[in-house]
Structure formats: C-alpha cells, structure tokens
Design a protein around this motif. Structure first.
Motif, mmCIF file in Angstrom:
data_model
loop_
_atom_site.group_PDB
_atom_site.id
_atom_site.type_symbol
_atom_site.label_atom_id
_atom_site.label_comp_id
_atom_site.label_asym_id
_atom_site.label_seq_id
_atom_site.Cartn_x
_atom_site.Cartn_y
_atom_site.Cartn_z
ATOM 1 N N LEU A 49 -8.357 9.990 33.724
ATOM 2 C CA LEU A 49 -8.892 9.810 35.067
ATOM 3 C C LEU A 49 -8.163 8.683 35.770
ATOM 4 O O LEU A 49 -7.478 7.869 35.134
ATOM 5 N N ASN A 50 -8.341 8.599 37.056
ATOM 6 C CA ASN A 50 -7.733 7.573 37.897
ATOM 7 C C ASN A 50 -8.729 6.425 38.040
ATOM 8 O O ASN A 50 -9.564 6.443 38.937
ATOM 9 N N ALA A 51 -8.672 5.474 37.125
ATOM 10 C CA ALA A 51 -9.611 4.347 37.119
ATOM 11 C C ALA A 51 -11.053 4.857 37.173
ATOM 12 O O ALA A 51 -11.875 4.380 37.941
ATOM 13 N N GLY A 52 -11.336 5.867 36.363
ATOM 14 C CA GLY A 52 -12.674 6.418 36.283
ATOM 15 C C GLY A 52 -12.994 7.483 37.319
ATOM 16 O O GLY A 52 -14.063 8.079 37.294
ATOM 17 N N GLU A 110 0.281 12.321 45.487
ATOM 18 C CA GLU A 110 0.918 11.024 45.254
ATOM 19 C C GLU A 110 1.444 10.999 43.819
ATOM 20 O O GLU A 110 1.011 11.793 42.984
ATOM 21 N N PRO A 111 2.384 10.119 43.504
ATOM 22 C CA PRO A 111 3.085 10.165 42.221
ATOM 23 C C PRO A 111 2.207 10.170 40.969
ATOM 24 O O PRO A 111 2.453 10.951 40.055
ATOM 25 N N ALA A 112 1.192 9.344 40.903
ATOM 26 C CA ALA A 112 0.375 9.304 39.688
ATOM 27 C C ALA A 112 -0.430 10.590 39.519
ATOM 28 O O ALA A 112 -0.560 11.109 38.401
ATOM 29 N N ALA A 113 -0.965 11.126 40.605
ATOM 30 C CA ALA A 113 -1.703 12.396 40.537
ATOM 31 C C ALA A 113 -0.746 13.528 40.183
ATOM 32 O O ALA A 113 -1.080 14.423 39.391
ATOM 33 N N ASP A 114 0.443 13.497 40.746
ATOM 34 C CA ASP A 114 1.462 14.495 40.457
ATOM 35 C C ASP A 114 1.823 14.480 38.973
ATOM 36 O O ASP A 114 1.963 15.529 38.348
ATOM 37 N N ALA A 115 1.946 13.292 38.401
ATOM 38 C CA ALA A 115 2.277 13.172 36.982
ATOM 39 C C ALA A 115 1.174 13.790 36.120
ATOM 40 O O ALA A 115 1.454 14.454 35.117
ATOM 41 N N THR A 153 -12.320 18.770 35.356
ATOM 42 C CA THR A 153 -12.739 17.437 34.901
ATOM 43 C C THR A 153 -11.914 16.330 35.527
ATOM 44 O O THR A 153 -12.453 15.305 35.938
ATOM 45 N N TYR A 154 -10.615 16.536 35.637
ATOM 46 C CA TYR A 154 -9.709 15.442 36.012
ATOM 47 C C TYR A 154 -9.265 15.456 37.479
ATOM 48 O O TYR A 154 -8.681 14.480 37.933
#
Length: 165
Positions: A49-52, A110-115, A153-154
C-alpha cells in the motif's frame, strides 16, 4: 546529405556493427504488452500500500480492469465445474492481453503507483499465459482471480469488487 550528418550516421552504424550483442541472460525479458516505461521509480518486489492507502488509478485503468473482471466473472461457473473448454480459456486470455495492452498504452499514473501496477500487469500476463497452455488452464484462471483481487486491495477503484472463487 551533409558531410556532418553522413559522418554521424557512419559513426552510429559502426558503433552498432561493433557492439557486442547481449547474451540472453543480459537482455531484458519483455512481453509485447509489458509495461516497460518505469518513470524512474524503483521496481518493487511485492505489492504494498501507499503509506497505508490504496494507490490512485485513472479512468483507462479502471475501465480495463472492469472489462477483465466482467469477462472472468461470466466464466467462473464453467471454470469451477471444469466445463470451460480450451477455446473458452483462450478467449479469456486474449481478452486479458487486449486489456493489458490498453492499460499499458494509456498509463498516466505517478511513478510509484505505476511501479506497483507493473506487478499487477505481470501477474495478469502470467495468468493469461497459463490459460493458453495445454495444462494448468484452471490454475491460470485462479491466478487471474487472485490478481484481480489484489488490484481491488491495493488500488483505489471504488466500483471494482473482488471475486470469490
């Protein structure tokens, strides 16, 4: 053609001709639909997850994931009853691949979500590949269910509901 351009082109061709080709182990392994633009983000090893919080999505991603889910949901009963034939699995796999192509072609995360999405795409393609094989088609379908549920979920997609199997 100018002398400068000719010289530049000759240098480029010489560099290409004398370059040592990468061995199979050194070349990146890419599927024709693989999501290969990384936007500079490090590739994670597992979904998180992205910081929860769930990762953001965009409309093309939500649409394609809904299309895959709908196609799979329509075949789940036949899969569970061991009645889905090879052509049915192949059609499902082709739908997954077509939607993955749309996801990749329209990605604006955005890059982190894309990854993180790369992990989902890799699992979608792995499930698709299993479903087109001569064995383990049902295992591929189960992997597809798990991948869609991981997406739910994510990733933040309020209209997307997990599947039970």
């Amino acid at each position: 053609m100018s002398k400068t351009l000719t010289a530049l082109l000759a240098s480029l061709l010489l560099a290409l001709a004398t370059a040592t080709p990468a061995s199979a182990d050194e070349r990146p392994h890419k599927h024709s639909h693989e999501h290969d633009h990384h936007h500079g983000a490090a590739q994670p090893e597992k979904l998180s997850l992205n910081a929860g919080q769930q990762w953001p999505t965009d409309a093309p991603l939500r649409q394609s994931m809904a299309e895959i889910r709908q196609e799979l949901a329509g075949k789940l009963e036949s899969i569970h009853a061991h009645r889905l034939n090879a052509a049915g699995y192949t059609a499902l796999a082709k739908k997954v691949e077509a939607e993955v192509g749309k996801i990749v072609g329209n990605c604006h995360l955005e890059p982190a979500a894309d990854a993180q999405l790369h992990l989902i795409v890799a699992d979608l393609l792995a499930a698709s590949k299993q479903m087109t094989g001569k064995q383990q088609r049902e295992t591929g379908a189960i992997k597809l269910v798990q991948t869609l549920n991981n997406y739910a979920t994510y990733f933040a997609d309020p209209g997307f509901k997990p599947l039970s199997h």
